[in-house]
Design a protein around this motif. Sequence first.
Motif, PDB file in Angstrom:
ATOM      1  N   GLY A 128     -10.261   0.535  -9.701  1.00 43.37           N
ATOM      2  CA  GLY A 128      -9.007   1.190 -10.066  1.00 43.37           C
ATOM      3  C   GLY A 128      -8.243   1.739  -8.888  1.00 43.37           C
ATOM      4  N   THR A 129      -8.788   1.602  -7.684  1.00 46.83           N
ATOM      5  CA  THR A 129      -8.139   2.096  -6.468  1.00 46.83           C
ATOM      6  C   THR A 129      -7.526   0.930  -5.707  1.00 46.83           C
ATOM      7  OG1 THR A 129      -9.731   3.909  -6.311  1.00 46.83           O
ATOM      8  CG2 THR A 129      -8.463   3.390  -4.328  1.00 46.83           C
ATOM      9  N   PHE A 130      -6.325   1.141  -5.192  1.00 41.86           N
ATOM     10  CA  PHE A 130      -5.642   0.069  -4.467  1.00 41.86           C
ATOM     11  C   PHE A 130      -6.392  -0.288  -3.195  1.00 41.86           C
ATOM     12  CE2 PHE A 130      -2.812  -1.510  -1.212  1.00 41.86           C
ATOM     13  CZ  PHE A 130      -2.075  -2.471  -1.878  1.00 41.86           C
ATOM     14  N   SER A 131      -6.443  -1.585  -2.906  1.00 45.23           N
ATOM     15  CA  SER A 131      -6.981  -2.063  -1.638  1.00 45.23           C
ATOM     16  C   SER A 131      -6.144  -3.247  -1.179  1.00 45.23           C
ATOM     17  CB  SER A 131      -8.457  -2.463  -1.764  1.00 45.23           C
ATOM     18  OG  SER A 131      -8.601  -3.606  -2.571  1.00 45.23           O
ATOM     19  N   VAL A 132      -5.945  -3.338   0.119  1.00 43.99           N
ATOM     20  CA  VAL A 132      -5.176  -4.446   0.688  1.00 43.99           C
ATOM     21  C   VAL A 132      -5.854  -5.773   0.365  1.00 43.99           C
ATOM     22  CG1 VAL A 132      -4.420  -5.499   2.859  1.00 43.99           C
ATOM     23  CG2 VAL A 132      -4.169  -3.032   2.518  1.00 43.99           C
ATOM     24  N   LYS A 133      -7.178  -5.790   0.414  1.00 48.83           N
ATOM     25  CA  LYS A 133      -7.934  -7.015   0.160  1.00 48.83           C
ATOM     26  C   LYS A 133      -7.701  -7.536  -1.252  1.00 48.83           C
ATOM     27  CE  LYS A 133     -12.653  -8.878   0.157  1.00 48.83           C
ATOM     28  NZ  LYS A 133     -14.090  -8.562   0.387  1.00 48.83           N
ATOM     29  N   SER A 134      -7.682  -6.648  -2.244  1.00 50.94           N
ATOM     30  CA  SER A 134      -7.533  -7.088  -3.632  1.00 50.94           C
ATOM     31  C   SER A 134      -6.183  -7.752  -3.869  1.00 50.94           C
ATOM     32  CB  SER A 134      -7.713  -5.903  -4.585  1.00 50.94           C
ATOM     33  OG  SER A 134      -6.691  -4.936  -4.387  1.00 50.94           O
ATOM     34  N   LEU A 135      -5.106  -7.174  -3.317  1.00 54.98           N
ATOM     35  CA  LEU A 135      -3.784  -7.770  -3.499  1.00 54.98           C
ATOM     36  C   LEU A 135      -3.662  -9.060  -2.699  1.00 54.98           C
ATOM     37  CD1 LEU A 135      -0.978  -7.794  -4.625  1.00 54.98           C
ATOM     38  CD2 LEU A 135      -0.251  -6.232  -2.819  1.00 54.98           C
ATOM     39  N   LYS A 165      13.170  -0.057   3.477  1.00 51.90           N
ATOM     40  CA  LYS A 165      13.846  -1.181   2.836  1.00 51.90           C
ATOM     41  C   LYS A 165      12.896  -2.361   2.702  1.00 51.90           C
ATOM     42  CE  LYS A 165      18.013  -4.032   3.277  1.00 51.90           C
ATOM     43  NZ  LYS A 165      19.243  -4.258   4.098  1.00 51.90           N
ATOM     44  N   GLN A 166      12.062  -2.590   3.723  1.00 49.48           N
ATOM     45  CA  GLN A 166      11.086  -3.673   3.670  1.00 49.48           C
ATOM     46  C   GLN A 166       9.998  -3.392   2.642  1.00 49.48           C
ATOM     47  OE1 GLN A 166      11.749  -6.436   5.343  1.00 49.48           O
ATOM     48  NE2 GLN A 166      13.573  -5.402   6.109  1.00 49.48           N
ATOM     49  N   VAL A 167       9.641  -2.118   2.484  1.00 47.02           N
ATOM     50  CA  VAL A 167       8.634  -1.745   1.482  1.00 47.02           C
ATOM     51  C   VAL A 167       9.155  -2.055   0.083  1.00 47.02           C
ATOM     52  CG1 VAL A 167       7.348   0.184   0.486  1.00 47.02           C
ATOM     53  CG2 VAL A 167       7.622   0.021   2.966  1.00 47.02           C
ATOM     54  N   ILE A 168      10.425  -1.755  -0.170  1.00 46.01           N
ATOM     55  CA  ILE A 168      11.009  -2.004  -1.485  1.00 46.01           C
ATOM     56  C   ILE A 168      11.070  -3.497  -1.780  1.00 46.01           C
ATOM     57  CG2 ILE A 168      13.090  -1.751  -2.891  1.00 46.01           C
ATOM     58  CD1 ILE A 168      11.508   0.812  -2.447  1.00 46.01           C
ATOM     59  N   LYS A 169      11.360  -4.302  -0.783  1.00 47.34           N
ATOM     60  CA  LYS A 169      11.526  -5.748  -0.974  1.00 47.34           C
ATOM     61  C   LYS A 169      10.202  -6.469  -1.221  1.00 47.34           C
ATOM     62  CE  LYS A 169      14.260  -7.885   1.861  1.00 47.34           C
ATOM     63  NZ  LYS A 169      14.895  -8.317   3.135  1.00 47.34           N
ATOM     64  N   VAL A 170       9.081  -5.789  -1.074  1.00 40.51           N
ATOM     65  CA  VAL A 170       7.776  -6.424  -1.309  1.00 40.51           C
ATOM     66  C   VAL A 170       7.693  -6.989  -2.720  1.00 40.51           C
ATOM     67  CG1 VAL A 170       5.309  -5.989  -1.541  1.00 40.51           C
ATOM     68  CG2 VAL A 170       6.538  -5.070   0.394  1.00 40.51           C
ATOM     69  N   SER A 171       8.234  -6.267  -3.690  1.00 38.36           N
ATOM     70  CA  SER A 171       8.136  -6.708  -5.081  1.00 38.36           C
ATOM     71  C   SER A 171       8.831  -8.047  -5.300  1.00 38.36           C
ATOM     72  CB  SER A 171       8.729  -5.645  -6.009  1.00 38.36           C
ATOM     73  OG  SER A 171      10.095  -5.406  -5.689  1.00 38.36           O
ATOM     74  N   ARG A 172       9.917  -8.298  -4.568  1.00 37.12           N
ATOM     75  CA  ARG A 172      10.612  -9.580  -4.704  1.00 37.12           C
ATOM     76  C   ARG A 172       9.734 -10.738  -4.221  1.00 37.12           C
ATOM     77  NH1 ARG A 172      16.648  -8.137  -2.222  1.00 37.12           N
ATOM     78  NH2 ARG A 172      17.096  -6.331  -3.558  1.00 37.12           N
ATOM     79  N   ASP A 173       9.004 -10.483  -3.129  1.00 37.00           N
ATOM     80  CA  ASP A 173       8.147 -11.532  -2.581  1.00 37.00           C
ATOM     81  C   ASP A 173       6.944 -11.802  -3.487  1.00 37.00           C
ATOM     82  OD1 ASP A 173       9.712 -11.928  -0.260  1.00 37.00           O
ATOM     83  OD2 ASP A 173       8.812 -10.169   0.668  1.00 37.00           O
ATOM     84  N   THR A 174       6.365 -10.757  -4.066  1.00 38.38           N
ATOM     85  CA  THR A 174       5.206 -10.969  -4.938  1.00 38.38           C
ATOM     86  C   THR A 174       5.604 -11.635  -6.255  1.00 38.38           C
ATOM     87  OG1 THR A 174       5.411  -8.725  -5.858  1.00 38.38           O
ATOM     88  CG2 THR A 174       3.968  -9.020  -3.944  1.00 38.38           C
ATOM     89  N   GLU A 175       6.818 -11.378  -6.729  1.00 43.86           N
ATOM     90  CA  GLU A 175       7.272 -11.986  -7.976  1.00 43.86           C
ATOM     91  C   GLU A 175       7.428 -13.498  -7.844  1.00 43.86           C
ATOM     92  OE1 GLU A 175      10.805 -10.025  -9.230  1.00 43.86           O
ATOM     93  OE2 GLU A 175       9.752  -8.252  -9.984  1.00 43.86           O
ATOM     94  N   LYS A 176       7.621 -13.993  -6.616  1.00 47.49           N
ATOM     95  CA  LYS A 176       7.709 -15.439  -6.404  1.00 47.49           C
ATOM     96  C   LYS A 176       6.409 -16.134  -6.776  1.00 47.49           C
ATOM     97  CE  LYS A 176      10.991 -14.952  -2.567  1.00 47.49           C
ATOM     98  NZ  LYS A 176      11.197 -15.171  -1.095  1.00 47.49           N
ATOM     99  N   LYS A 185       0.828  -1.201   0.000  1.00 41.97           N
ATOM    100  CA  LYS A 185       0.000   0.000   0.000  1.00 41.97           C
ATOM    101  C   LYS A 185       0.864   1.254   0.000  1.00 41.97           C
ATOM    102  CE  LYS A 185      -4.102   2.008   2.182  1.00 41.97           C
ATOM    103  NZ  LYS A 185      -5.130   1.847   3.232  1.00 41.97           N
ATOM    104  N   TRP A 186       2.078   1.187   0.540  1.00 41.73           N
ATOM    105  CA  TRP A 186       2.973   2.350   0.532  1.00 41.73           C
ATOM    106  C   TRP A 186       3.441   2.678  -0.877  1.00 41.73           C
ATOM    107  CZ3 TRP A 186       3.304   5.696   4.304  1.00 41.73           C
ATOM    108  CH2 TRP A 186       2.959   5.292   5.594  1.00 41.73           C
ATOM    109  N   TRP A 187       3.481   1.671  -1.773  1.00 42.08           N
ATOM    110  CA  TRP A 187       3.770   1.953  -3.176  1.00 42.08           C
ATOM    111  C   TRP A 187       2.669   2.840  -3.759  1.00 42.08           C
ATOM    112  CZ3 TRP A 187       6.927  -1.315  -6.869  1.00 42.08           C
ATOM    113  CH2 TRP A 187       7.951  -1.980  -6.202  1.00 42.08           C
ATOM    114  N   TRP A 188       1.426   2.483  -3.451  1.00 44.20           N
ATOM    115  CA  TRP A 188       0.287   3.269  -3.938  1.00 44.20           C
ATOM    116  C   TRP A 188       0.324   4.687  -3.375  1.00 44.20           C
ATOM    117  CZ3 TRP A 188      -3.458   3.286  -7.468  1.00 44.20           C
ATOM    118  CH2 TRP A 188      -4.585   4.075  -7.267  1.00 44.20           C
ATOM    119  N   ARG A 189       0.605   4.813  -2.091  1.00 50.05           N
ATOM    120  CA  ARG A 189       0.669   6.136  -1.472  1.00 50.05           C
ATOM    121  C   ARG A 189       1.805   6.971  -2.058  1.00 50.05           C
ATOM    122  NH1 ARG A 189      -0.146   4.265   4.861  1.00 50.05           N
ATOM    123  NH2 ARG A 189      -2.435   4.078   4.787  1.00 50.05           N
ATOM    124  N   PHE A 190       2.924   6.303  -2.344  1.00 50.71           N
ATOM    125  CA  PHE A 190       4.063   7.023  -2.917  1.00 50.71           C
ATOM    126  C   PHE A 190       3.707   7.592  -4.283  1.00 50.71           C
ATOM    127  CE2 PHE A 190       8.029   7.463  -5.237  1.00 50.71           C
ATOM    128  CZ  PHE A 190       8.873   8.038  -4.291  1.00 50.71           C
TER     129      PHE A 190
END
Length: 297
Positions: A183-190, A65-76, A24-29
């Motif tokens: 079209g709006t980010f939600s924690v539930k959707s991801l 740093k943990q926010v940035i690493k989220v993409s690595r976990d989702t790519e798995k 969600k911090w990606w969306w806020r950024f």
Amino acid sequence: MTLKELGGVGVGSLKDANLAMLAKWWWRFKTNPESSWRKVIWSIHHSERSSNPIPGKMTIAGPWKQVIKVSRDTEKYGINLSDCFWADLRVGESVSFWKERWIEGETLQSRYPGLFELERSKNAMVANRVKVINSAVVLNFCWVRLPATTEEVEAVQNMTEDLLAAARGYSEDQWRWEHDESGTFSVKSLKNSLQNARFSNLGNDFVWNNWNPTKVNFLAWRISLDRVPTLIALAHRDVITGQIRCKFYDQQEEDADHLFVNCEVARYLWNFVSHWCKVASIYAFRAKDLLDWHKHV
């Protein structure tokens, strides 16, 4: 943890929920370009040499740093977090020309990696490269050297066609989230997308009944998957090594079908229930037959 739609109990995964909340911090950024905290993050983590859509220096410790690493976990699980955001472009002052999606398909960095290497300012915004002057689209590139090879020239021509075809307006840029119809980010959707990617369909058509108490629903769900700790099931797990025959009807082994349907005690109880409810007698050959019996009454 599997979703109810996939035949699971629908409890959810704490790991997936944590990843979704960090994402969600990606969306806020992206959607709060003028906020103070974003400017601080940009000033600390921004780097011209970085190819990440979200600035982040992994050598700097901290929660970002943990926010940035989220993409690595989702790519798995086959989810590219960067590709889940796309810009409904207007002016283009807050959208990265190369690193973010703002035209149909993938990013320009992925589509034209050779030209991205020739780019002098890899963090340039769309407004720096594409301008509208007197209703005419003007492209303004800044190369380390001019494209010279046949492949580079052809790539420039193809990219120019893509840019001229992209519709642009004059209002503020709007970001869209791909995994939600709004079209709006939600924690539930991801979180649901991660669970759909992680868990396979159990092949169980069990339907949760809101009229039943939770413990009854849960027992019925376990019966549908043959996960009830009968004597046979416990013996298969080496929990018990003794007698596995039914305590009431010693001639048969105690599995789920026998315990809930075929045992003389079970038959007597179902006959009593049908009489008490004033419905036709309940007949079933398997335990799963009981779960659908109410649909035919």
